[in-house]
Design an enzyme around this catalytic site. Structure first.
Site, PDB file in Angstrom:
ATOM      1  N   ASP A 187       0.831  -1.198   0.000  1.00 39.15           N
ATOM      2  CA  ASP A 187       0.000   0.000   0.000  1.00 39.15           C
ATOM      3  C   ASP A 187       0.875   1.261   0.000  1.00 39.15           C
ATOM      4  O   ASP A 187       1.977   1.260   0.539  1.00 39.15           O
ATOM      5  CB  ASP A 187      -0.814  -0.031   1.298  1.00 39.15           C
ATOM      6  CG  ASP A 187      -2.067   0.787   1.226  1.00 39.15           C
ATOM      7  OD1 ASP A 187      -3.112   0.225   0.858  1.00 39.15           O
ATOM      8  OD2 ASP A 187      -1.995   1.983   1.546  1.00 39.15           O
ATOM      9  N   MET A 196      -8.728  11.065   7.484  1.00 42.78           N
ATOM     10  CA  MET A 196      -9.027  11.540   6.128  1.00 42.78           C
ATOM     11  C   MET A 196      -9.891  12.808   6.164  1.00 42.78           C
ATOM     12  O   MET A 196     -10.791  12.979   5.339  1.00 42.78           O
ATOM     13  CB  MET A 196      -9.702  10.438   5.297  1.00 42.78           C
ATOM     14  CG  MET A 196      -8.700   9.356   4.886  1.00 42.78           C
ATOM     15  SD  MET A 196      -9.458   7.778   4.365  1.00 42.78           S
ATOM     16  CE  MET A 196      -9.703   6.948   5.962  1.00 42.78           C
ATOM     17  N   LYS A 220      -3.011   3.550  -3.836  1.00 38.46           N
ATOM     18  CA  LYS A 220      -3.911   4.534  -4.414  1.00 38.46           C
ATOM     19  C   LYS A 220      -4.105   5.632  -3.393  1.00 38.46           C
ATOM     20  O   LYS A 220      -4.303   5.372  -2.214  1.00 38.46           O
ATOM     21  CB  LYS A 220      -5.236   3.952  -4.859  1.00 38.46           C
ATOM     22  CG  LYS A 220      -5.926   3.045  -3.884  1.00 38.46           C
ATOM     23  CD  LYS A 220      -7.158   2.484  -4.544  1.00 38.46           C
ATOM     24  CE  LYS A 220      -7.683   1.250  -3.819  1.00 38.46           C
ATOM     25  NZ  LYS A 220      -7.713   1.285  -2.387  1.00 38.46           N
TER      26      LYS A 220
END
Lengths: 260, 260
Positions: B40, B173, B61
């Site tokens: 990742d 986030m 990503k």
């Protein structure tokens, strides 16, 4: 920790859920360097094998039975560190989730004792790993709430508001009041909401139950599941159902095959 | 993991917040045995040094830019495991908190691929360790809620209900919408509620800010704090204030002395 301290210090060390392989590498290094280990009841006692130089002092307290008062633990930490020793205070799970770390850190700050903190795996995470699920499957929820059912003032959490968040609930120290808290949650959540109990999550003697909120209290009692355990409630827990159906129910973790 | 598998399997492995010493011993063992590592973006790339036998495939990503589609990652895991290989899927933090583990586990179950899960340290815990505080100091709260501000349907969490729980909020986030979420939280919480941002928590390049909810967005922008970061809000965060006042503010973690 490669830093050399001329004065003593305290490491607040998270021992994780029990399996010594779930310790971090940083924790293993701190234990190897420890002069004094203050050992919590909820930590795996075999952890002392990783601290061969250390004097080990057991400072456990379980539920209502306070065999070692919190203030005494704090005095021990301060006293040994003031003598120039490296004190490792071992706590089960992650030291920063429940477990009085806040008070111990405040005492160290007041006494000007240098400290560091080594994180670990909290039992809610270990429980999800054993159930083969994410705590926050994004089709079901946007978060997870870790909550203790055992409050300082002997009140109880606002279960209705917690349920209304739509987060997965990971409830610690709830087994002695599981019937009451399930009833309170059902004022907001449907009885069919997926729910689980994992006792001794991540340990060799782990036991687990996957069911619904409406059946959780009765089935946990019938299976004689007790503390220490994590209660998980929420739609994300439903992902464990298919897995659970093909895995032995009240068996040890070692015998589980994580495959269909 | 000492079990020998004649068929392949997938290990969903939590890489923690960055510092390789925060890997668990179990994670290091799984990496040493890996045939294939799917890495990742958010994991420390140096982790591959622990997997000397493995073919390494980067499947990162970031945010909106989906360089590797989720379905393709899931096909890679299934394909290599079906060939009898031990695939280690490395995810930042704890794999079971956000990060699409739910979908990857569902894909593995559908394909009858054996799997196991290795827990790790999520950045919210590492952030609290760096701030020298408990996430749940019992004088301030009875729990902590981990929430993502980045929802599947591009909606947003119910900030009013989350604030009403009285738990510490650990918001992942959220940096791209910090101004909006702080405003929403202030509909319920006082502007003086303690708040913090920790970017790259637990890593060598960690940066952190301790302030109040009312000042958080402006100060985080002024300090150019960005993703990946954890936003912490709640009275328990107030315990960091005295500590922060004596520690350098936007400096690396290595230069911080956890002492008065």
């Amino acid at each position: 920790m490669t830093t050399t301290f001329t004065t003593g210090k305290v490491t607040l060390l998270s021992a994780g859920p029990g399996d010594l392989d779930l310790l971090t590498i940083k924790a293993a290094k701190a234990l190897a360097a420890a002069d004094v280990v203050l050992l919590d009841d909820l930590a795996n006692p075999e952890i002392v094998s990783l601290a061969p130089r250390a004097r080990v002092i057991r400072v456990g307290k379980r539920g209502g039975c306070r065999s070692t008062p919190q203030a005494f633990i704090q005095r021990l930490m301060t006293r040994y560190a003031s003598k120039g020793l490296h004190v490792v205070r071992v706590k089960g799970g992650d030291a920063l989730l429940f477990g009085r770390a806040g008070e111990e850190l405040a005492a160290l700050k007041r006494a000007d004792i240098p400290f560091d903190i080594v994180n670990g795996i909290s039992s809610g995470f270990a429980a999800a790993a054993s159930l083969g699920i994410s705590l926050t499957h994004r089709e079901h929820c946007q978060g997870v709430t870790f909550i203790t059912a055992h409050m300082q003032d002997h009140g109880e959490p606002d279960w209705a508001t917690l349920a209304a968040t739509g987060t997965t609930l990971a409830i610690y120290m709830g087994m002695s009041r599981i019937e009451n808290l399930c009833a309170k949650l059902m004022a907001t959540l449907p009885a069919g909401t997926p729910a689980a109990v994992v006792q001794w999550a991540g340990g060799a003697n782990e036991r687990r139950l996957v069911t619904t909120l409406g059946r959780l209290a009765a089935e946990a009692q019938a299976a004689q599941l007790g503390s220490p355990a994590v209660i998980l409630v929420g739609d994300a827990i439903g992902e464990a159902e298919a897995f659970d159906a093909i895995a032995p129910r009240y068996d040890s973790r070692d015998s589980l095959a994580h495959a269909a």
